[in-house]
Enzyme design. Structure first.
Site, short mmCIF file in Angstrom:
data_model
loop_
_atom_site.label_atom_id
_atom_site.label_comp_id
_atom_site.label_asym_id
_atom_site.label_seq_id
_atom_site.Cartn_x
_atom_site.Cartn_y
_atom_site.Cartn_z
N ASN A 1 0.87 -1.17 0.00
CA ASN A 1 0.00 0.00 0.00
C ASN A 1 0.91 1.22 0.00
OD1 ASN A 1 -1.72 2.11 0.52
ND2 ASN A 1 -2.27 1.44 2.59
N TRP A 2 1.06 1.85 -1.15
CA TRP A 2 2.00 2.97 -1.26
C TRP A 2 1.47 4.23 -0.60
CZ3 TRP A 2 4.12 2.85 -7.02
CH2 TRP A 2 4.75 1.62 -7.24
N LYS A 3 0.20 4.25 -0.28
CA LYS A 3 -0.43 5.46 0.27
C LYS A 3 -0.16 6.64 -0.68
CE LYS A 3 -0.08 3.30 4.71
NZ LYS A 3 -0.14 3.41 6.15
N HIS B 1 -9.58 0.94 4.67
CA HIS B 1 -8.30 1.15 5.35
C HIS B 1 -8.50 2.10 6.53
CE1 HIS B 1 -4.26 2.56 6.20
NE2 HIS B 1 -3.84 1.43 5.66
N GLU C 1 -6.95 4.55 7.59
CA GLU C 1 -6.81 5.99 7.29
C GLU C 1 -8.07 6.53 6.63
OE1 GLU C 1 -2.99 5.70 5.33
OE2 GLU C 1 -2.20 5.01 7.26
N GLU D 1 -5.38 -5.13 10.51
CA GLU D 1 -4.38 -4.10 10.76
C GLU D 1 -4.70 -3.37 12.06
OE1 GLU D 1 -2.38 -2.76 6.87
OE2 GLU D 1 -4.27 -1.70 6.97
N GLY E 1 2.29 2.24 10.67
CA GLY E 1 3.21 3.36 10.49
C GLY E 1 3.88 3.81 11.77
N SER F 1 3.36 -2.09 10.37
CA SER F 1 4.81 -2.10 10.57
C SER F 1 5.45 -3.45 10.28
CB SER F 1 5.15 -1.61 11.98
OG SER F 1 4.67 -0.29 12.17
N GLY G 1 2.77 -1.05 4.26
CA GLY G 1 2.84 0.37 3.94
C GLY G 1 4.29 0.79 3.70
N GLY G 2 4.90 1.35 4.73
CA GLY G 2 6.25 1.92 4.62
C GLY G 2 7.25 1.01 3.91
P1 PGA Z 1 2.72 0.23 7.61
O1 PGA Z 1 1.26 0.45 6.94
O2 PGA Z 1 3.26 -1.05 7.02
O3 PGA Z 1 3.50 1.42 7.21
O4 PGA Z 1 2.50 0.13 9.07
C1 PGA Z 1 0.39 -0.62 6.73
C2 PGA Z 1 -0.88 -0.14 6.09
O5 PGA Z 1 -1.29 1.00 6.36
O6 PGA Z 1 -1.51 -0.88 5.31
#
Ligand code: PGA
Length: 249
Positions: free
Chosen positions: A9-11, A94, A96, A166, A172, A211, A232-233
């Site tokens: 997930n590149w956001k 998600h 967010e 999640e 994050g 994470s 994500g990251g």
């Molecule tokens: P993260 O994000 O790996 O940076 O914690 C995961 C996500 O939001 O899907």
């Protein structure tokens, strides 16, 4: 046997140049990777992903879609548009989106259905915030989020979907759920769905997100009910992302 899936997930990160390089790096190791692989770039970079990834092992998807098929929804993107650009997956709900854009369980359930109608496989994201975990409500929250989709679409809809557990406090933050904490929730999710259909629950891929990185992926993915990751990251660095794809043995 469930084949592991690792989805990036590149956001809201990337540019044409940086994303081309990232895709190239991922492609270099994709064939050797043990898991299925997908990337979810920002919508405007999906045509680039489609061009670079066509014919490869790496699938692509959207990070969000509108709950309507088309019409006067300025700034929004439909499931049909994602499908038109070759997306296989789309993230739905998600944390967010839930927290920053006010998406509630009902809207998430609607989006889940619209995604499937468009021929996409929704990756339904669920998980508790820190206070909910600390007050012992993790299972209740996850059950409520699942029930919203079950009540609207029934267990059958889970045949063509993926779930990503999640824990919001782990996204994050560099704080990962322990493999045991994650496995407990994954088992709870699978058992809840198994009560409605054993077959669907045992074939369903449940990804962990929060994470996950090249260093902790092995321990997490080796748990019985963890079938890969939503990253994500660590999905923004090809080497790190490929390490996770190879942890899914
Ligand atoms: P993260 O994000 O790996 O940076 O914690 C995961 C996500 O939001 O899907």
């Amino acid at each position: 046997m469930r084949r592991p899936l690792v989805a990036g997930n590149w956001k809201m990160n990337g540019s044409k140049e940086a994303s081309s390089a990232l895709l190239k790096g991922i492609l270099a190791g994709a064939d050797a990777a043990v898991s299925d692989i997908a990337v979810c770039p920002p919508a405007i970079l999906i045509p680039l992903a489609a061009e670079k990834l066509a014919g490869s092992k790496v699938a692509w998807g959207g990070q969000n879609l509108n709950a309507n098929e088309s019409g006067a929804f300025t700034g929004e993107i439909s499931g049909g548009m994602l499908k038109d650009y070759g997306c296989t997956y789309v993230l739905v709900g998600h944390s967010e989106r839930r927290t920053l854009y006010g998406e509630d369980d009902a809207l998430v359930a609607q989006k889940f259905g619209v995604a499937q109608q468009a021929g996409l496989m929704p990756i339904l994201c669920i998980g508790e915030i820190l206070q909910e975990r600390e007050s012992g409500n993790t299972e209740a929250v996850v059950a409520r989020q699942l029930d919203a989709v079950l009540d609207t679409h029934g267990i059958g809809a889970f045949e063509n979907s993926v779930i990503a557990y999640e824990p919001v406090w782990a996204i994050g933050t560099g704080k990962t759920a322990t493999p045991e904490q994650a496995q407990d929730v994954h088992r709870f999710i699978r058992e809840k769905l198994a009560a409605l259909s054993d077959g669907i629950a045992s074939d369903l891929r449940i990804l962990y997100g929060g994470s996950m990185n090249g260093g902790n992926a092995n321990e997490l993915i080796s748990q019985d009910d963890i079938d890969g990751g939503l990253i994500g990251g660590a999905s923004l660095k090809a080497d790190e992302f490929l390490k996770i794809c190879n942890a899914a043995a």
